[in-house]
Design a protein around this motif. Structure first.
Motif, short mmCIF file in Angstrom:
data_model
loop_
_atom_site.label_atom_id
_atom_site.label_comp_id
_atom_site.label_asym_id
_atom_site.label_seq_id
_atom_site.Cartn_x
_atom_site.Cartn_y
_atom_site.Cartn_z
N LEU A 13 0.83 -1.21 0.00
CA LEU A 13 0.00 0.00 0.00
C LEU A 13 0.86 1.26 0.00
O LEU A 13 0.51 2.26 -0.63
N GLY A 14 1.99 1.22 0.71
CA GLY A 14 2.89 2.38 0.70
C GLY A 14 3.47 2.63 -0.67
O GLY A 14 3.54 3.77 -1.14
N PHE A 15 3.90 1.54 -1.35
CA PHE A 15 4.43 1.70 -2.71
C PHE A 15 3.37 2.25 -3.65
O PHE A 15 3.62 3.15 -4.45
N LEU A 16 2.14 1.72 -3.54
CA LEU A 16 1.06 2.16 -4.42
C LEU A 16 0.73 3.63 -4.17
O LEU A 16 0.52 4.41 -5.12
N PHE A 19 3.60 5.76 -5.57
CA PHE A 19 3.61 5.72 -7.03
C PHE A 19 2.52 6.62 -7.61
O PHE A 19 2.77 7.44 -8.50
N ILE A 20 1.30 6.47 -7.10
CA ILE A 20 0.18 7.26 -7.62
C ILE A 20 0.28 8.71 -7.15
O ILE A 20 -0.03 9.65 -7.91
N GLY A 21 0.70 8.93 -5.91
CA GLY A 21 0.76 10.29 -5.38
C GLY A 21 1.80 11.15 -6.07
O GLY A 21 1.64 12.38 -6.15
N GLY A 54 7.54 5.64 -5.23
CA GLY A 54 6.91 4.39 -4.80
C GLY A 54 7.82 3.55 -3.93
O GLY A 54 7.39 2.95 -2.94
N ILE A 55 9.12 3.51 -4.28
CA ILE A 55 10.07 2.70 -3.51
C ILE A 55 10.23 3.27 -2.09
O ILE A 55 10.20 2.54 -1.10
N PHE A 56 10.43 4.59 -2.00
CA PHE A 56 10.60 5.20 -0.68
C PHE A 56 9.35 5.05 0.17
O PHE A 56 9.41 4.76 1.37
N ALA A 57 8.18 5.25 -0.47
CA ALA A 57 6.94 5.09 0.29
C ALA A 57 6.73 3.63 0.68
O ALA A 57 6.20 3.33 1.75
N GLY A 61 6.23 2.16 4.34
CA GLY A 61 5.12 1.27 4.66
C GLY A 61 5.60 -0.04 5.27
O GLY A 61 4.94 -0.60 6.14
N LEU A 62 6.77 -0.52 4.81
CA LEU A 62 7.33 -1.75 5.38
C LEU A 62 7.67 -1.56 6.86
O LEU A 62 7.38 -2.43 7.69
N GLY A 63 8.28 -0.42 7.19
CA GLY A 63 8.58 -0.16 8.60
C GLY A 63 7.33 -0.03 9.44
O GLY A 63 7.25 -0.58 10.55
N PHE A 64 6.33 0.68 8.92
CA PHE A 64 5.07 0.82 9.65
C PHE A 64 4.39 -0.53 9.83
O PHE A 64 3.85 -0.84 10.90
N GLY A 65 4.41 -1.35 8.76
CA GLY A 65 3.79 -2.67 8.86
C GLY A 65 4.51 -3.58 9.83
O GLY A 65 3.87 -4.38 10.53
#
Length: 212
Positions: A13-16, A19-21, A54-57, A61-65
């Protein structure tokens, strides 16, 4: 498995979202490049920006998850431990009530024959198992100052699995009882059955114990 799923979903979800944002910001740069006639360069800029965002987000998201998964796992383990304790207490109360119903109405003094080769287990009800020491021929259990030496092959029923010492996994299963409190002790014809508050049952042959 649930913790891993939470981490993976959060990363996706973070990557998505990244990427879109980032697409509206990259679109303005692409428009400028198209106006200058550099279509290929504009495309490289566009895809580079949205992929990097997308990669940074996704990493965020990985850290948050990961944090959310750890919190969920701790809450789930605590809730499951409380359920097991409540179940063990309810089963112990049911056993006590059944024993009371089967007891004669009048308790008359009775003569009992005590065999010398069957040692008596010291009172350990309510005590916490503080240490487990493995020797070559015995196991030493310390119940908050009451030390019992066990020889032979005691059996442990823990988490729906049965372990027989010294089979594989039995040492780790016995060590997992450290810090657990004794709920009740049942004396059978040939063994002692020690039930812990977590629901685990330790079965020891009566002729294989000695008070240390």
């Amino acid at each position: 498995l649930r913790r891993t799923a939470i981490k993976d979903v959060a990363a996706y979800l973070g990557f998505l979202a990244g990427f879109i944002g980032a697409a509206p910001f990259a679109w303005g740069l692409l428009s400028d490049q198209l106006a200058d006639g550099s279509f290929v360069r504009g495309l490289w800029y566009f895809f580079g920006i949205v992929v990097a965002a997308g990669i940074f987000a996704g990493i965020a998201g990985l850290g948050f998850g990961f944090v959310a998964g750890v919190i969920w796992e701790q809450v789930h383990r605590h809730r499951r431990r409380e359920i097991l304790k409540a179940k063990a207490i309810a089963e112990a109360k049911e056993d006590v009530s059944q024993a009371d119903l089967s007891r004669p109405a009048t308790d008359q003094p009775r003569l009992q024959l005590v065999m010398e080769d069957h040692p008596v287990l010291p009172p350990i009800d309510g005590r916490t198992l503080s240490s487990v020491l493995f020797d070559l021929k015995s196991i030493k259990l310390d119940f908050a100052g009451v030390r019992i030496e066990v020889s032979g092959n005691p059996q442990l029923l823990c988490g729906g699995q049965r372990f027989r010492y010294p089979d594989s996994g039995s040492r780790d299963a016995l060590c997992s009882l450290i810090g657990d409190r004794v709920l009740a002790v049942r004396i059978a014809a040939d063994r002692f059955e020690i039930r812990f508050i977590s629901g685990a049952d330790l079965m020891i042959q009566r002729n294989s114990i000695a008070v240390a």
